[in-house]
Design a protein around this motif. Structure first.
Motif, mmCIF file in Angstrom:
data_model
loop_
_atom_site.group_PDB
_atom_site.id
_atom_site.type_symbol
_atom_site.label_atom_id
_atom_site.label_comp_id
_atom_site.label_asym_id
_atom_site.label_seq_id
_atom_site.Cartn_x
_atom_site.Cartn_y
_atom_site.Cartn_z
ATOM 1 N N GLU A 52 0.822 -1.212 0.000
ATOM 2 C CA GLU A 52 0.000 0.000 0.000
ATOM 3 C C GLU A 52 0.854 1.258 0.000
ATOM 4 N N ILE A 53 1.899 1.271 0.812
ATOM 5 C CA ILE A 53 2.779 2.447 0.844
ATOM 6 C C ILE A 53 3.479 2.606 -0.503
ATOM 7 N N ALA A 54 3.999 1.521 -1.059
ATOM 8 C CA ALA A 54 4.702 1.597 -2.340
ATOM 9 C C ALA A 54 3.773 2.097 -3.441
ATOM 10 N N ALA A 55 2.559 1.581 -3.492
ATOM 11 C CA ALA A 55 1.608 2.001 -4.528
ATOM 12 C C ALA A 55 1.306 3.486 -4.419
ATOM 13 N N ASN A 56 1.135 3.979 -3.220
ATOM 14 C CA ASN A 56 0.810 5.394 -3.048
ATOM 15 C C ASN A 56 2.011 6.294 -3.298
ATOM 16 N N LEU A 57 3.212 5.829 -2.979
ATOM 17 C CA LEU A 57 4.397 6.625 -3.289
ATOM 18 C C LEU A 57 4.598 6.731 -4.795
ATOM 19 N N VAL A 58 4.374 5.652 -5.508
ATOM 20 C CA VAL A 58 4.513 5.690 -6.970
ATOM 21 C C VAL A 58 3.510 6.677 -7.562
ATOM 22 N N LYS A 59 2.286 6.702 -7.030
ATOM 23 C CA LYS A 59 1.278 7.654 -7.510
ATOM 24 C C LYS A 59 1.689 9.094 -7.228
ATOM 25 N N ALA A 60 2.349 9.321 -6.093
ATOM 26 C CA ALA A 60 2.712 10.682 -5.693
ATOM 27 C C ALA A 60 3.970 11.188 -6.387
ATOM 28 N N GLN A 61 4.777 10.284 -6.917
ATOM 29 C CA GLN A 61 6.032 10.685 -7.535
ATOM 30 C C GLN A 61 5.774 11.534 -8.776
ATOM 31 N N LYS A 62 6.525 12.616 -8.873
ATOM 32 C CA LYS A 62 6.376 13.525 -10.006
ATOM 33 C C LYS A 62 7.164 13.010 -11.212
ATOM 34 N N GLU A 63 6.886 13.584 -12.371
ATOM 35 C CA GLU A 63 7.548 13.142 -13.599
ATOM 36 C C GLU A 63 9.061 13.267 -13.535
ATOM 37 N N ASN A 64 9.560 14.240 -12.798
ATOM 38 C CA ASN A 64 11.013 14.409 -12.704
ATOM 39 C C ASN A 64 11.638 13.473 -11.662
ATOM 40 N N GLY A 65 10.826 12.600 -11.055
ATOM 41 C CA GLY A 65 11.323 11.620 -10.092
ATOM 42 C C GLY A 65 11.260 12.076 -8.651
ATOM 43 N N SER A 66 10.911 13.335 -8.417
ATOM 44 C CA SER A 66 10.889 13.860 -7.055
ATOM 45 C C SER A 66 9.565 13.538 -6.368
ATOM 46 N N PHE A 67 9.568 13.729 -5.062
ATOM 47 C CA PHE A 67 8.372 13.551 -4.243
ATOM 48 C C PHE A 67 8.061 14.847 -3.522
ATOM 49 N N PRO A 68 6.780 15.167 -3.375
ATOM 50 C CA PRO A 68 6.427 16.312 -2.532
ATOM 51 C C PRO A 68 6.623 15.921 -1.075
ATOM 52 N N GLY A 69 7.148 16.801 -0.262
ATOM 53 C CA GLY A 69 7.347 16.502 1.150
ATOM 54 C C GLY A 69 6.349 17.234 2.009
ATOM 55 N N GLN A 70 5.996 16.630 3.123
ATOM 56 C CA GLN A 70 5.063 17.252 4.062
ATOM 57 C C GLN A 70 5.688 17.312 5.442
ATOM 58 N N PHE A 71 6.826 17.954 5.553
ATOM 59 C CA PHE A 71 7.458 18.136 6.850
ATOM 60 C C PHE A 71 8.100 19.516 6.858
ATOM 61 N N PRO A 72 8.351 20.075 8.038
ATOM 62 C CA PRO A 72 8.923 21.422 8.114
ATOM 63 C C PRO A 72 10.231 21.507 7.327
ATOM 64 N N GLY A 73 10.331 22.497 6.489
ATOM 65 C CA GLY A 73 11.527 22.700 5.687
ATOM 66 C C GLY A 73 11.599 21.817 4.454
ATOM 67 N N ALA A 74 10.504 21.131 4.140
ATOM 68 C CA ALA A 74 10.514 20.201 3.007
ATOM 69 C C ALA A 74 10.614 20.953 1.690
ATOM 70 N N ASN A 75 11.345 20.392 0.809
ATOM 71 C CA ASN A 75 11.329 20.804 -0.590
ATOM 72 C C ASN A 75 11.530 19.517 -1.394
ATOM 73 N N GLU A 76 11.332 19.563 -2.687
ATOM 74 C CA GLU A 76 11.366 18.331 -3.482
ATOM 75 C C GLU A 76 12.695 17.575 -3.364
ATOM 76 N N PRO A 77 13.855 18.242 -3.451
ATOM 77 C CA PRO A 77 15.099 17.465 -3.322
ATOM 78 C C PRO A 77 15.256 16.798 -1.960
ATOM 79 N N ARG A 78 14.911 17.492 -0.872
ATOM 80 C CA ARG A 78 15.018 16.879 0.460
ATOM 81 C C ARG A 78 14.056 15.720 0.620
ATOM 82 N N ALA A 79 12.850 15.865 0.088
ATOM 83 C CA ALA A 79 11.841 14.828 0.231
ATOM 84 C C ALA A 79 12.168 13.606 -0.622
ATOM 85 N N THR A 80 13.038 13.772 -1.596
ATOM 86 C CA THR A 80 13.322 12.700 -2.539
ATOM 87 C C THR A 80 14.561 11.899 -2.143
ATOM 88 N N VAL A 81 15.507 12.530 -1.508
ATOM 89 C CA VAL A 81 16.786 11.866 -1.172
ATOM 90 C C VAL A 81 16.583 10.744 -0.203
#
Length: 81
Positions: A52-81
């Motif tokens: 379930e987690i894997a399926a939802n992460l794949v859905k959330a992943q952007k075309e450039n491979g990054s993920f949106p982050g939902q934590f203080p100070g999040a940005n796409e590169p930090r959320a993706t690393v």
């Protein structure tokens, strides 16, 4: 034979009760992953947590491979690393 541990049982019950595979809180998802792997638990409250987690992460992943982050100070590169 493992011994009973009430604190561990309460923590696991809370994790099962509040399990949310659709969140993009990557720290939370990492915590679920650590508990699942360390304990060998494959099903949390009727949920195949890994699938379930894997399926939802794949859905959330952007075309450039990054993920949106939902934590203080999040940005796409930090959320993706």
């Amino acid at each position: 034979e493992p011994r009973d541990d009430e604190a561990l049982d309460r923590g696991l019950a809370s994790l099962i009760r509040d399990f949310d595979p659709k969140t993009l809180d990557l720290y939370y998802l990492y915590g679920v992953e650590r508990v699942g792997l360390a304990s060998g638990i494959k099903i949390l409250g009727g949920h195949d947590w890994y699938r379930e987690i894997a399926a939802n992460l794949v859905k959330a992943q952007k075309e450039n491979g990054s993920f949106p982050g939902q934590f203080p100070g999040a940005n796409e590169p930090r959320a993706t690393v």
